[in-house]
Scaffold this active site. Structure first.
Site, mmCIF file in Angstrom:
data_model
loop_
_atom_site.group_PDB
_atom_site.id
_atom_site.type_symbol
_atom_site.label_atom_id
_atom_site.label_comp_id
_atom_site.label_asym_id
_atom_site.label_seq_id
_atom_site.Cartn_x
_atom_site.Cartn_y
_atom_site.Cartn_z
ATOM 1 N N ASP A 37 0.693 -1.391 0.020
ATOM 2 C CA ASP A 37 0.064 0.127 -0.182
ATOM 3 C C ASP A 37 0.962 1.129 0.026
ATOM 4 O OD1 ASP A 37 -3.365 0.287 0.921
ATOM 5 O OD2 ASP A 37 -1.973 2.140 0.877
ATOM 6 N N LEU A 153 -17.496 -9.389 -2.128
ATOM 7 C CA LEU A 153 -18.063 -9.509 -0.756
ATOM 8 C C LEU A 153 -18.977 -8.369 -0.220
ATOM 9 C CD1 LEU A 153 -15.864 -7.127 0.551
ATOM 10 C CD2 LEU A 153 -14.101 -8.946 0.148
ATOM 11 N N CYS A 260 -20.448 0.589 -2.439
ATOM 12 C CA CYS A 260 -20.435 0.130 -4.058
ATOM 13 C C CYS A 260 -21.852 0.404 -4.619
ATOM 14 C CB CYS A 260 -20.528 -1.451 -3.585
ATOM 15 S SG CYS A 260 -18.808 -2.188 -3.169
HETATM 16 C C1 UDX Z 1 -22.830 -4.635 -1.836
HETATM 17 C C2 UDX Z 1 -23.017 -6.006 -2.622
HETATM 18 O O1 UDX Z 1 -23.679 -6.946 -1.714
HETATM 19 C C3 UDX Z 1 -21.777 -6.884 -2.626
HETATM 20 O O2 UDX Z 1 -21.895 -7.768 -3.431
HETATM 21 C C4 UDX Z 1 -20.739 -6.052 -3.314
HETATM 22 O O3 UDX Z 1 -19.296 -6.548 -3.479
HETATM 23 C C5 UDX Z 1 -20.554 -4.423 -2.536
HETATM 24 O O4 UDX Z 1 -21.748 -3.832 -2.632
HETATM 25 P P1 UDX Z 1 -22.576 -3.796 0.701
HETATM 26 O O5 UDX Z 1 -22.235 -2.519 -0.015
HETATM 27 O O6 UDX Z 1 -21.434 -4.474 1.767
HETATM 28 O O7 UDX Z 1 -22.261 -4.633 -0.499
HETATM 29 O O8 UDX Z 1 -23.816 -4.088 1.299
HETATM 30 P P2 UDX Z 1 -25.295 -4.726 1.236
HETATM 31 O O9 UDX Z 1 -25.463 -5.723 2.329
HETATM 32 O O10 UDX Z 1 -25.233 -5.349 -0.037
HETATM 33 O O11 UDX Z 1 -26.126 -3.529 1.242
HETATM 34 C C6 UDX Z 1 -26.000 -2.361 0.612
HETATM 35 C C7 UDX Z 1 -26.983 -1.195 0.932
HETATM 36 O O12 UDX Z 1 -28.500 -1.843 0.524
HETATM 37 C C8 UDX Z 1 -27.177 -0.967 2.365
HETATM 38 O O13 UDX Z 1 -27.419 0.244 2.455
HETATM 39 C C9 UDX Z 1 -28.607 -1.814 2.851
HETATM 40 O O14 UDX Z 1 -29.095 -1.214 4.044
HETATM 41 C C10 UDX Z 1 -29.334 -1.680 1.489
HETATM 42 N N1 UDX Z 1 -30.360 -2.739 1.431
HETATM 43 C C11 UDX Z 1 -30.026 -4.032 1.265
HETATM 44 C C12 UDX Z 1 -31.629 -2.506 1.566
HETATM 45 O O15 UDX Z 1 -32.229 -1.298 1.848
HETATM 46 N N2 UDX Z 1 -32.575 -3.632 1.490
HETATM 47 C C13 UDX Z 1 -32.265 -4.745 1.392
HETATM 48 O O16 UDX Z 1 -33.027 -5.714 1.164
HETATM 49 C C14 UDX Z 1 -30.966 -5.042 1.264
#
Ligand code: UDX
Length: 445
Positions: A37, A153, A260
């Site tokens: 890094d 992930l 993401c």
């Molecule tokens: C996401 C993807 O799931 C993952 O595969 C990718 O590599 C990175 O982006 P992450 O951002 O860690 O992962 O969180 P995730 O659990 O997917 O939730 C994302 C957002 O969606 C959160 O703000 C969560 O609160 C919201 N969410 C998720 C909802 O509002 N409703 C749902 O049913 C699911």
């Protein structure tokens, strides 16, 4: 390379979420991992065993494999030992919505000429990035191979997701490097999608965009439920039992955030636009999400009238539970809207306070949910931290000045909230009036 040694050393460039989890994951699989890094302070901390992010299970994994995990600011350390260099640097959005590839480009530029190394791209990049990088390598006669190996992930369950992925996607030109990456992941016994580089890049963007679409879709259904008296939790349950739909990512709430979804949806929309295609659906997904973050305001105003001088408490700040990540968190928009409307805001998050302090000004940080409730006119549950399910709602209600609880994640049992004497407003569910108030008006009658 004719054949591979069983425990191939691995290089990882970038020690953020993806890089660190990837490094720890490969160490768990028995590999020596050489992490690089440019951030000297971060590398020094990692050498001391200090992990810069809050991610369940990660510290333990890094601690357990300290002898296999090597941290350095020198690229040469990784190049000397590993032929596969996983790239896990940031690709944040730019003002135009395109991904900022400057960190990726810096890594590419730093590579020496070598025909025994490969870059393995973990960072989320626009479709076509691999092709451009391969062209650069070819023009400079560097001889480097290139593999796209997107990372799926989720924060909060990143270690588990690495070790038990739904699938592994490897995009390459069918050369030694693709074979080597496939072999590296083989012990995980996950379904493998071996494909060309552009398709691998698109799998990542399309998967995130689809999940974000699913969330915006259920949020719009929730909004219609509010108009019609249906309960979106029941609706999602009924929909999710259909195998073709599935129950996941159908939780209505106050919008998606994180590092993401917002970025990747914007990047895919932009990518489409740059190639001459107007991606209508994604425009709506983004707009619905922005509006969803603001709908809490109307719920508060419905009960409290003007918010000027009102004390509003927020439970949770992180963009989702089990992380301290505040990037694009709905709480950021909500606090700013509340402050603009003249409310006084007090907040509590079990883990994200330190990160939140960097982004949120003018709010009062408190040290527990009860503390947030004390004297508040309304409390809004923003992040569904498990500890909020254990709250003594009677105590919470007693501490408050007002009697409104807005459940931004449909996380609490509405009947329990009502039994505690509070008015309940969820997302896409009928409002409930607190039993205390009903009993009182019945008695009055
Ligand atoms: C996401 C993807 O799931 C993952 O595969 C990718 O590599 C990175 O982006 P992450 O951002 O860690 O992962 O969180 P995730 O659990 O997917 O939730 C994302 C957002 O969606 C959160 O703000 C969560 O609160 C919201 N969410 C998720 C909802 O509002 N409703 C749902 O049913 C699911």
């Amino acid at each position: 390379m004719s054949h591979l040694t069983e425990r191939e050393p691995v290089g990882v460039i970038g020690t953020g979420y993806v890089g660190l989890v990837t490094a720890a994951g490969f160490a768990e699989l028995g590999h020596d991992v050489w992490c690089v890094d440019i951030d000297e302070a971060k590398i020094e901390n990692l050498r001391q065993g200090r992990i810069p992010i809050w991610e369940p299970g990660l510290s333990e994994l890094v601690e357990r494999h300290r002898s296999r995990l090597h941290f350095s600011t020198q690229l040469s350390n990784a190049l000397e030992r590993a032929r596969l260099l996983f790239v896990a640097v940031g690709t944040p959005p730019t003002y135009s919505g395109d991904a900022d590839l400057s960190a990726v480009n810096a890594v590419v530029a730093a590579m020496p000429a070598s025909d025994r190394h490969a870059l393995v791209m973990k960072s989320t990049v626009p479709v076509g990035t691999g092709e451009t990088i391969r062209r650069v390598f070819a023009e400079q006669s560097k001889g480097f191979s290139y593999v796209s190996c997107p990372e799926f992930l989720k924060e909060g369950s990143a270690v588990k997701d690495f070790l038990a992925p739904d699938r592994v996607v490897v995009g390459d030109d069918s050369d030694w490097a693709g074979d080597a990456v496939v072999e590296l992941y083989a012990p995980l016994e996950a379904p493998l999608v071996r494909t060309d580089i552009k398709s691998a890049e698109m799998v990542k963007l399309a998967s995130n965009a689809f999940l974000a679409t699913k969330i915006s879709f259920i949020n719009e259904i929730a909004n219609v439920c509010e108009e019609t008296g249906a309960d979106v939790v029941e609706v999602a349950r009924g929909m999710g039992l259909d195998d073709r739909i599935g129950p996941k990512f159908l939780q209505a709430g106050i919008g998606f955030g994180g590092s993401c979804f917002p970025k990747d949806v914007a990047a895919l929309k932009q990518l489409a636009g740059n190639s001459g295609y107007h991606f209508q659906l994604l425009n709506s997904v983004i707009e619905v999400n922005e509006l969803q973050k603001r709908r809490v305001m109307a719920k508060l105003q419905k009960h409290l009238g003007t918010l000027v001088g009102k004390e509003i408490g927020l439970l949770g700040l992180a963009f989702k539970p089990n992380t301290d990540d505040m990037r694009e968190a709905s709480s950021l928009v909500l606090t700013a809207r509340l402050q603009a409307a003249g409310a006084r805001v007090r907040v509590y998050d079990p883990v994200a306070e330190q990160e939140a302090r960097k982004l949120i000004r003018g709010v009062e940080f408190r040290s527990s949910a009860l503390d947030v409730a004390a004297g508040a006119d309304a409390v809004v549950l923003v992040t569904e931290w498990p500890e909020f399910a254990e709250l003594d709602l009677g105590e919470l209600a007693a501490a408050m000045r007002g009697d409104l609880l807005v459940d931004g994640r449909n996380f609490l049992d509405a009947d329990r909230v009502r039994d505690a004497g509070l008015d309940y407003e969820g997302v896409g569910r009928p409002s409930r009036t607190g039993r205390g108030a009903t009993a009182l008006s019945a008695a009055d009658g």
